[in-house]
Design a protein around this motif. Structure first.
Motif, PDB file in Angstrom:
ATOM      1  N   UNK A   1      74.410  71.508 -35.921  1.00  0.00           N
ATOM      2  CA  UNK A   1      73.245  72.352 -35.870  1.00  0.00           C
ATOM      3  C   UNK A   1      72.023  71.491 -36.106  1.00  0.00           C
ATOM      4  N   UNK A   2      70.977  71.808 -35.380  1.00  0.00           N
ATOM      5  CA  UNK A   2      69.805  70.956 -35.536  1.00  0.00           C
ATOM      6  C   UNK A   2      68.553  71.792 -35.665  1.00  0.00           C
TER       7      UNK A   2
ATOM      8  N   UNK B   1      81.240  63.571 -25.291  1.00  0.00           N
ATOM      9  CA  UNK B   1      80.295  64.661 -25.407  1.00  0.00           C
ATOM     10  C   UNK B   1      80.994  65.958 -25.756  1.00  0.00           C
ATOM     11  N   UNK B   2      82.081  66.195 -25.080  1.00  0.00           N
ATOM     12  CA  UNK B   2      82.790  67.436 -25.350  1.00  0.00           C
ATOM     13  C   UNK B   2      83.619  67.312 -26.612  1.00  0.00           C
ATOM     14  N   UNK B   3      84.012  66.105 -26.934  1.00  0.00           N
ATOM     15  CA  UNK B   3      84.917  65.888 -28.044  1.00  0.00           C
ATOM     16  C   UNK B   3      84.209  66.131 -29.377  1.00  0.00           C
ATOM     17  N   UNK B   4      82.980  65.623 -29.440  1.00  0.00           N
ATOM     18  CA  UNK B   4      82.279  65.662 -30.716  1.00  0.00           C
ATOM     19  C   UNK B   4      81.714  67.047 -30.946  1.00  0.00           C
ATOM     20  N   UNK B   5      82.043  67.703 -32.026  1.00  0.00           N
ATOM     21  CA  UNK B   5      81.511  69.053 -32.238  1.00  0.00           C
ATOM     22  C   UNK B   5      80.003  69.000 -32.420  1.00  0.00           C
ATOM     23  N   UNK B   6      79.336  69.958 -31.843  1.00  0.00           N
ATOM     24  CA  UNK B   6      77.879  69.971 -31.881  1.00  0.00           C
ATOM     25  C   UNK B   6      77.405  70.313 -33.270  1.00  0.00           C
TER      26      UNK B   6
ATOM     27  N   UNK C   1      68.478  59.509 -23.167  1.00  0.00           N
ATOM     28  CA  UNK C   1      67.040  59.770 -23.299  1.00  0.00           C
ATOM     29  C   UNK C   1      66.682  59.985 -24.747  1.00  0.00           C
TER      30      UNK C   1
ATOM     31  N   UNK D   1      62.973  60.386 -27.462  1.00  0.00           N
ATOM     32  CA  UNK D   1      61.521  60.472 -27.574  1.00  0.00           C
ATOM     33  C   UNK D   1      61.063  59.758 -28.818  1.00  0.00           C
TER      34      UNK D   1
ATOM     35  N   UNK E   1      74.648  63.748 -24.281  1.00  0.00           N
ATOM     36  CA  UNK E   1      75.028  63.450 -22.902  1.00  0.00           C
ATOM     37  C   UNK E   1      74.143  62.357 -22.344  1.00  0.00           C
TER      38      UNK E   1
ATOM     39  N   UNK F   1      62.270  74.727 -32.458  1.00  0.00           N
ATOM     40  CA  UNK F   1      63.551  75.274 -32.019  1.00  0.00           C
ATOM     41  C   UNK F   1      64.455  75.361 -33.235  1.00  0.00           C
TER      42      UNK F   1
ATOM     43  N   UNK G   1      67.942  63.589 -27.898  1.00  0.00           N
ATOM     44  CA  UNK G   1      68.006  65.040 -27.728  1.00  0.00           C
ATOM     45  C   UNK G   1      69.419  65.561 -27.588  1.00  0.00           C
ATOM     46  N   UNK G   2      70.350  64.779 -27.140  1.00  0.00           N
ATOM     47  CA  UNK G   2      71.699  65.299 -26.945  1.00  0.00           C
ATOM     48  C   UNK G   2      72.682  64.165 -26.851  1.00  0.00           C
TER      49      UNK G   2
ATOM     50  N   UNK H   1      82.024  73.962 -28.625  1.00  0.00           N
ATOM     51  CA  UNK H   1      81.957  72.545 -28.308  1.00  0.00           C
ATOM     52  C   UNK H   1      80.968  72.228 -27.200  1.00  0.00           C
TER      53      UNK H   1
ATOM     54  N   UNK I   1      64.553  71.309 -34.858  1.00  0.00           N
ATOM     55  CA  UNK I   1      63.554  70.417 -34.292  1.00  0.00           C
ATOM     56  C   UNK I   1      62.190  70.999 -34.523  1.00  0.00           C
TER      57      UNK I   1
ATOM     58  N   UNK J   1      67.935  77.570 -35.299  1.00  0.00           N
ATOM     59  CA  UNK J   1      69.058  78.475 -35.150  1.00  0.00           C
ATOM     60  C   UNK J   1      68.639  79.850 -35.635  1.00  0.00           C
TER      61      UNK J   1
ATOM     62  N   UNK K   1      69.231  68.341 -23.092  1.00  0.00           N
ATOM     63  CA  UNK K   1      68.202  67.272 -23.128  1.00  0.00           C
ATOM     64  C   UNK K   1      67.155  67.440 -22.036  1.00  0.00           C
TER      65      UNK K   1
END
Lengths: 292, 210
Positions: free
Chosen positions: A15-16, A8-13, A251, A253, A224, B184, A221-222, B83, A18, B186, B166
């Motif tokens: 942009x999304x 989770x921390x390793x993979x760079x987030x 999780x 949806x 984690x 949502x 959604x994430x 991160x 929704x 940016x 989440x």
């Protein structure tokens, strides 16, 4: 540990964007959720040279939820309170433009019917009669309302099978699948075994897409996981290499999807989970499923 | 330095008072009592008097910065994603029913406060009116059937934790009221600039310059 927890921390987030819409009763009976990634950075997978492999088998499972489509039914107390508040608001409110127009028109009508009616004076004030009065408008609106047929709130009248997505439209449902684990076939959340070189989230996605005869479009959604279930194998199966298994839940949806009405699927509410899942499993799963 | 002066003045005063004590008392008794008190309150004590500067307190308070005039509105820094956290996110709530839209945006704001997510800004975009025109079967002229107003509220979050995201999104989605659209995105500078009104004269002048 072959690093799934720190992915989770390793993979760079990335942009999304929704976009969620909640419309009325649609044919799909499912809320549309669209998720697009503007830019996805390359996933970095950390390859560790492992000395001793861990004795736990890893699984990634997905808790796929269908969000409620219509609002929930009110309690009797909520009903009474809503009525009371509505009445209070009505009594405290001021007249709107339309209501004022109604009053003026009715006054004008009474003045017209009176004996000492001076049409010149009236027209000087109003500058010509309006052809459509407020009362006429109200009548046309009422006619239109009569033509409108709202769909039934409760489609369960016929008793939809448990496998249908359009079951209880007011509640959120969780997907259950029947899979063989070890020797038994039990109901559980869809899962797949982790393979080296992929993140646990990808394992969960694979578990969902590998379900036979079903294409569910899910939005995760994430990165984690939301829960863990750890169990040891029965003593006969246990070896040095694998003592037990750990299942990580993610999780998601349901955004769009269809499934044939075959046996293996179940859409259940949180209260109905008890009838299908095993108690220790249910204990862990219960913790992260929200009953909102 | 001041202490020494005070001590010297004390010494001086004691001698002076001894000598001119009688005179002092005499002068007080002669004057009218009310006048005497007024005279004393208006006069400032001389530097050598021990009561010099007795009412001073401003030098004991902390220094205040001088009051600036309101500066021109600057854009707040748009944070980038790291991160573990997302950058500046815009949660946009829009719908036809203003009560539901407002209440939902307030709910989101309160939820963020409770969960510890920092809310950078919370503002409303101008209401957009949509006219619904209906064309009857017989004629060709369209007439106005109804006017629908779309209300929009934006809650800007600055540091949303990736582990919290989440759960946060799930709570938001499960509590979404009927007829409300949630989005949502940016936050970009274009979003910020879109809030301002266009100034046609300024733009005309700028075009003339270039």
């Amino acid at each position: 540990m072959a690093a799934p927890c720190s992915r989770m921390a390793n993979r760079p987030l990335w942009q999304f964007i929704t976009n969620v819409r909640r419309t009325g009763l649609k044919h799909t009976g499912v809320r549309q959720i669209s998720l697009s990634s503007a830019c996805r950075a390359a996933t970095q997978t950390r390859s560790k040279t492992e000395g001793v492999p861990s004795p736990w088998k890893l699984y990634g499972a997905v808790c796929l939820q269908r969000l409620p489509v219509i609002s929930q039914e009110r309690n009797p107390i909520e009903d009474q309170f809503a009525e009371l508040m509505h009445q209070m608001e009505l009594e405290r409110s001021l007249l709107s433009d339309h209501e004022q127009r109604l009053l003026e028109d009715s006054e004008r009508m009474t003045r017209k019917q009176a004996d000492n009616y001076d049409s010149d004076e009236e027209e000087a004030d109003y500058g010509g009669q309006e052809t459509i009065t407020a009362q006429d408008q109200e009548d046309t609106w009422e006619q239109k309302l009569k033509h409108f047929q709202p769909a039934l709130r409760d489609r369960d009248v016929g008793g939809t099978p448990l496998g249908s997505v359009e079951r209880c439209l007011g509640d959120s449902l969780v997907l259950l699948v029947q899979q063989t684990v070890g020797k038994e076939t039990i109901w559980l959340l869809p899962q797949a075994q982790w393979e080296a070189g992929e993140t646990l989230r990808q394992t969960a996605e694979r578990g969902l897409s590998s379900l036979p005869e079903a294409d569910f479009k899910a939005t995760f959604l994430g990165n984690t996981p939301c829960g863990v279930y750890r169990y040891k194998f029965p003593k006969e199966v246990r070896t040095e290499r694998c003592v037990g298994a750990k299942v990580f839940f993610f999780k998601a949806f349901l955004s769009a999807g269809s499934a044939s009405q075959k046996e293996p699927f179940l859409w259940v509410k949180k209260t109905e989970l008890q009838g299908y899942l095993k108690p220790p499993y249910l204990e862990k799963v219960d913790r992260f499923i929200l009953n909102l | 330095m001041q202490w020494r002066k005070l001590r010297a003045s004390f010494a001086l005063h004691s001698r002076v008072l001894d000598q001119a004590g009688l005179l002092f008392r005499a002068s007080v008794s002669v004057q009218h009592p009310i006048q005497g008190s007024l005279a004393f309150s208006n006069e400032r004590q001389y530097r050598t008097m021990p009561t010099h500067g007795i009412g001073k307190y401003k030098h004991l308070l902390p220094k205040e910065a001088p009051k600036k005039k309101k500066e021109r509105q600057q854009m707040k820094q748009i944070k980038t994603a790291t991160d573990a956290e997302y950058g500046t996110l815009n949660v946009k709530v829009s719908g036809y029913d203003m009560i539901l839209v407002e209440h939902y945006s307030q709910y989101i704001h309160n939820l963020c406060n409770r969960l510890g997510v920092k809310v950078a800004e919370s503002y409303a975009l101008p209401t957009k009116s949509t006219e619904v025109m209906v064309m009857p079967e017989q004629g060709t002229k369209m007439y106005v059937d109804a006017i629908l107003k779309t209300h929009e509220r934006i809650v800007q979050l600055s540091q949303l934790n990736a582990t919290l995201c989440p759960t946060f999104m799930e709570v938001l989605l499960k509590n979404q009221p009927e007829g409300i659209q949630l989005s949502v995105k940016l936050h970009t500078e274009a979003d910020y600039q879109a809030r301002f009104k266009a100034r046609p004269e300024l733009e005309g002048l700028m075009a003339q310059m270039t």
